[in-house]
Scaffold this motif. Sequence first.
Motif, mmCIF file in Angstrom:
data_model
loop_
_atom_site.group_PDB
_atom_site.id
_atom_site.type_symbol
_atom_site.label_atom_id
_atom_site.label_comp_id
_atom_site.label_asym_id
_atom_site.label_seq_id
_atom_site.Cartn_x
_atom_site.Cartn_y
_atom_site.Cartn_z
ATOM 1 N N GLN A 1 -3.821 -4.179 -1.054
ATOM 2 C CA GLN A 1 -4.372 -3.878 -2.374
ATOM 3 C C GLN A 1 -5.762 -4.473 -2.507
ATOM 4 O OE1 GLN A 1 -2.918 -1.800 -4.223
ATOM 5 N NE2 GLN A 1 -0.727 -1.882 -3.724
ATOM 6 N N LEU B 1 -7.328 5.515 -2.237
ATOM 7 C CA LEU B 1 -7.552 5.539 -3.681
ATOM 8 C C LEU B 1 -7.632 6.999 -4.102
ATOM 9 C CD1 LEU B 1 -8.224 4.155 -6.379
ATOM 10 C CD2 LEU B 1 -10.647 4.269 -5.707
ATOM 11 N N ASP C 1 -2.389 0.028 -6.155
ATOM 12 C CA ASP C 1 -2.321 -0.455 -7.540
ATOM 13 C C ASP C 1 -3.200 0.377 -8.463
ATOM 14 O OD1 ASP C 1 -0.613 -2.504 -6.927
ATOM 15 O OD2 ASP C 1 -2.158 -4.075 -6.903
ATOM 16 N N TYR C 2 -4.267 0.929 -7.866
ATOM 17 C CA TYR C 2 -5.243 1.644 -8.687
ATOM 18 C C TYR C 2 -5.142 3.151 -8.512
ATOM 19 C CZ TYR C 2 -7.728 -2.407 -10.406
ATOM 20 O OH TYR C 2 -8.057 -3.546 -11.086
ATOM 21 N N HIS D 1 -7.681 6.476 -9.555
ATOM 22 C CA HIS D 1 -9.010 6.811 -10.074
ATOM 23 C C HIS D 1 -8.853 7.981 -11.033
ATOM 24 C CE1 HIS D 1 -13.282 7.514 -10.367
ATOM 25 N NE2 HIS D 1 -13.566 6.620 -9.443
ATOM 26 N N SER E 1 -2.134 4.351 -18.283
ATOM 27 C CA SER E 1 -1.806 2.926 -18.169
ATOM 28 C C SER E 1 -0.302 2.710 -18.275
ATOM 29 C CB SER E 1 -2.523 2.128 -19.261
ATOM 30 O OG SER E 1 -3.918 2.175 -19.065
ATOM 31 N N LYS F 1 0.014 1.726 -13.535
ATOM 32 C CA LYS F 1 -1.098 1.671 -12.599
ATOM 33 C C LYS F 1 -2.272 0.989 -13.284
ATOM 34 C CE LYS F 1 0.156 3.901 -8.829
ATOM 35 N NZ LYS F 1 0.263 3.215 -7.531
ATOM 36 N N SER F 2 -3.097 0.331 -12.476
ATOM 37 C CA SER F 2 -4.402 -0.070 -12.969
ATOM 38 C C SER F 2 -5.342 1.106 -12.763
ATOM 39 C CB SER F 2 -4.903 -1.301 -12.214
ATOM 40 O OG SER F 2 -4.006 -2.373 -12.417
ATOM 41 N N ILE G 1 -9.246 2.906 -12.329
ATOM 42 C CA ILE G 1 -10.671 2.876 -12.038
ATOM 43 C C ILE G 1 -11.203 4.221 -12.494
ATOM 44 C CG2 ILE G 1 -10.171 3.522 -9.634
ATOM 45 C CD1 ILE G 1 -12.806 2.164 -8.822
ATOM 46 N N ASP H 1 -8.106 -4.933 -16.836
ATOM 47 C CA ASP H 1 -8.221 -4.822 -15.375
ATOM 48 C C ASP H 1 -8.877 -3.507 -14.955
ATOM 49 O OD1 ASP H 1 -6.217 -3.062 -16.014
ATOM 50 O OD2 ASP H 1 -4.799 -3.783 -14.502
#
Lengths: 469, 469
Positions: free
Chosen positions: A40, A187, A248-249, A251, A299, A303-304, A306, A321
Motif C-alpha cells: 500500500q 491504482l 487502499d486507494y 482514483h 468513501s 476505500k480511501s 485520490i 486521507d
Amino acid sequence: EPFGPPGGGARPPQPFVHPTATGSLSGVVVSVKEVEPPLQMGVDESYELTVPSSSGTVQISAQTTWGALRALERLSQLTWWTGKGTAFTVFSCVITDSPRFSHRGVLVDTARHFMPLPSIKMAIDSLVYSFYSVFHWHIVDDQSFPYVSTTFPELSAEGAFDENHIYSQKDVADVLQYAHERGIRVLIEFDTPGHTASWGVSHPELLVPCYTNGKPNGARYGANPLLNSTFEFMGKFFAEVASVFPDDYVHVGGDELSLGQGSCWTTNPDMQAWMKAHGETDYAALENVYEQRFVNVVSATNKSLIGWQELFDNGINLPSDFVVNVWKGGWQEEMSKVTAKFRTVLSSPYYENYIENPYSNSGDWMGYYTTEPLNFTGTAEQKARVMGCETSFWAEYIDSTNFFSRAWPRAAASGERFWSDASVNDPVEASGRLHAHRCRLVARGIPAEPVEGPSFCRDEYDVQYNPPF
Amino acid sequence: EPFGPPGGGARPPQPFVHPTATGSLSGVVVSVKEVEPPLQMGVDESYELTVPSSSGTVQISAQTTWGALRALERLSQLTWWTGKGTAFTVFSCVITDSPRFSHRGVLVDTARHFMPLPSIKMAIDSLVYSFYSVFHWHIVDDQSFPYVSTTFPELSAEGAFDENHIYSQKDVADVLQYAHERGIRVLIEFDTPGHTASWGVSHPELLVPCYTNGKPNGARYGANPLLNSTFEFMGKFFAEVASVFPDDYVHVGGDELSLGQGSCWTTNPDMQAWMKAHGETDYAALENVYEQRFVNVVSATNKSLIGWQELFDNGINLPSDFVVNVWKGGWQEEMSKVTAKFRTVLSSPYYENYIENPYSNSGDWMGYYTTEPLNFTGTAEQKARVMGCETSFWAEYIDSTNFFSRAWPRAAASGERFWSDASVNDPVEASGRLHAHRCRLVARGIPAEPVEGPSFCRDEYDVQYNPPF
C-alpha cells in the motif's frame, strides 16, 4: 553510478575494463523482516545490498518483501555479462537505499486506445525496471469502457470498442496478481462526472440530457447530480470496484467537466431550475452537488480516495486521507495550497505523452529529469505530504504499437527523479546512465528508443519478425 | 477507396455490411508479358485487376512480374475476413492502375543507428504494403561503417560500432534477394567526401588532416581531393559496390561538406597552397576538384549515379543520366533549375524523421500527403524528369525500437502521394483509408502507431511478450 553494461554508446565505444575477479559469488541471501505486508501507499521499500569483495554470498536485507524486490532489481542492474561463456561480473559494494517517494506512478490510459493484456504485463515489467511502484490504470473514459463489471456487465457490453476490447474479471485478476508479485500497486481510476460518455451508451439515464431550442437533442453529458438514481448506481458500482481492487486507494477522477456558456448542463431545464432555486449563477455549483454526494458514496465503500485537483479547487468537503492529484499548469502554487491540508501526488510536469521534435530538443527527458517536485513554497510538514509523482501517458496517440518506445527511456528519467535524492539531478551525469539503461531495457525485450543521438547497444532490439510470405 | 477492413475507427464503429455473396472465387489467374525483366528505375508496374461479379477467377494482367506483384498486393488490400470461419470477401471490381512515379523510395539510415537484419526485412515488407518501390539504403556515415567490404574489410572491422553491428556480404545478398523477390529496388548510398569519419578509422589517409597553429591536431575531415591515392581507393571501392549491388544506380552522396571559416580544410597547408596556386578564395573549389574526379571514377564502373543536390548546385560536370536528389529547403526553385537539364528525385518535403507533438498538430501526415511534388515552375518535359520522391528516416533518433511506429502509417500517406494521381489529394478522404491501412499493417505485424486520435483496430498489435521471469 559507476556501474553500467559494457559496450554501446557512440563509436568508438569506451573500453570497459572488467575487474580482475577477486572471488566468485555462491549465491544471494535475502533477509526480510515482514513477509509480504500489504502493498500500500507508504509501504517500506528500503533495502541494504552487500556484494562482498572476496568469495561469498550477496547479502540483501530489507524490512519488507517489497524492499527485497527492489534490491534484487538493483542487483540485476549491477550485474553484467563479461562477454565470455557464463561468467558475470558484479563490483563489490555496500548499498543502503530507499525511495524518496512511495507513490511513483505511471498512468496508462486504456480508454483512448486499448492495450491487450500482454502489453499491460509488459508495461508492468517495464515499470519495475525503472523503480516505479504504481500502475495508475485509467481504465475507462469517454471513448470506451473496457472494464467488464459483474454488477453492470452492460457497461462494457455496450460501451467497449467491441467485444474483444475488454478486460474481463479474469484479465483484471491476472493484472492484479502480476503486478502484486512484482511489488507494483494497481491504482484503478473510474473518472466521473465528466469523461463518462462510454458509461452512457448502456446507461443514458446516468448522464444529463442536453437541450437545443427547449427540446432534448439526443446528446447527454456528465453524470447527473440531481437524481438519486445516479448515486445509487455509483454506490453499487464502486462497491464492486472496492471488492475487486485491493489497493487502499481508488482514483475517482473528477477532472474537466465542461460547464461553460452553452454547454450541455446549462441547456437542461432541470439544471436551470435548480440553479434558479438555489440562487446560483456558476454551474460549478452543480458539479459540487455531484462531487460532494459522490465522495460520500465512494468513501462508504471503505476505500480511501485520490482524485484530480478540481475536487480540491472546488472546495468539496474531502475526507482527511484524500490525496489530491495535481495535474494542471501552475502546479507550484497549487501544491502550496493543497499541501496545507492534504496529501498529494504530482502529475503536472511529467506528461510524457507530449513529445517534441528531437532535432529541436534532443533531450526533453532532461526537462522531466530536472523538474524537482518539491520546488514549491511550503513547510517541511507540507513537503512531507507529497506522497509522490506520476509520469502520464494519456493515450490519444498511444497504443501497444508505440507505448514502449515512447515511454522508455524517457520515463526512466522521471523514475529516477521520483526514487533518488533531490541532489542527484545532473542531467549530464544521468545521460550516461540513461543510455546504459536504454540498452538494458532493449536487452530485456522492451523497445526503448534512442533519445540521445547516434549510438548503439551491444544487443539491439530484436523485432522477432516472421515474414508473412 | 470504398474498400477497407471492417471494424476499427472511433466507437461506435461504423457498421460494415458485407455484401451478399453473388459467387465464389476459385482462384487468381495472373498473366504477365515480361517475366522478371530487370528491376530498374522506370520499370513498368502497371496492372489490370478484375474481380468478377459472379463465380470465377480473379484476373490479373500486367506487363511485368513487378506489375503483377503490385496487383497482388492491391488484391490483398481489397480482401478481408468476413469474421466467420474461412470466408473472405472481395467486391467485384475492374482496376486499371499504374504508379505516377517509378522511384518511390524510403531512406533508411543504418549508420546513426544499426538495424539488425530482421528489421531490414520487416522494413522492406512494410514498403511493399504501402506501394513503395525503392529501399534507399544509407548504409554508412560518420558514425559507423557497417558494410563489410571484400576489398577493404578493415573499413567495417575498424569503422563499425562493433563486430556485431555489421552487414556481411551474405547479409547484403540476403537483403538484395529479399527485396528483389518483392519488387523493391535497393539503392545503395556511399556518401563522400563529407560524412566519412568512419572511413577514416581504418584509412585515415583518405581524409584531410586538420591543423591548429600550423601543426596537425590529430583530427581529419573529408575525402582528400588532392591525392591520387584517394581516387585509386574510391575506384576500387566503387568497383566492388558496382559488382555487389545490381541496381543501375548507385547513390554517391555529396552533401554537407563543411568548408566555412576555420573548418578543417581551410587549416591544411596543402589545401591552402592549392587555393593560392589556383587563385581561389572559396574552398568549394576544392570540393569541386574532388567531385569532378570522383564522378568520373565512379562512372567508369558502368553505374549510373544519383547524388545529393550539391553536385548540381556546385556546377560539377555531370553525366547526362545523373539523377539529382533534391533535399534542401527551397525545393521548388531547385526543381525548376535541376529539371531544365537533369532527372531528379525529390526528398525535401518528406523528412518524416522529423516529428511534432501530436497534440499541437494531430495530422502531420496531412502535410506530407498534400505536398504535391510537381508543384514547381517548369514545362511538361521538366515535370517528366521527376523520377519520383523519397520519404526519409534519418536515424539520429531512430532504430529498430521505433522505426516502424514512426514510419507507419505516416509514410503511407506520402506513399499514396507518390503512387496515385495528383488529383487524389483530399486529406479528409484519405484519413479513413489511413486508419484502415494502419489497422491492416498492425494485423500484418507492423506496429503502425495511431496518428488520428482515439480509435481501435479489430486486431490490435501483439507485442509477443515473454516475461523474463
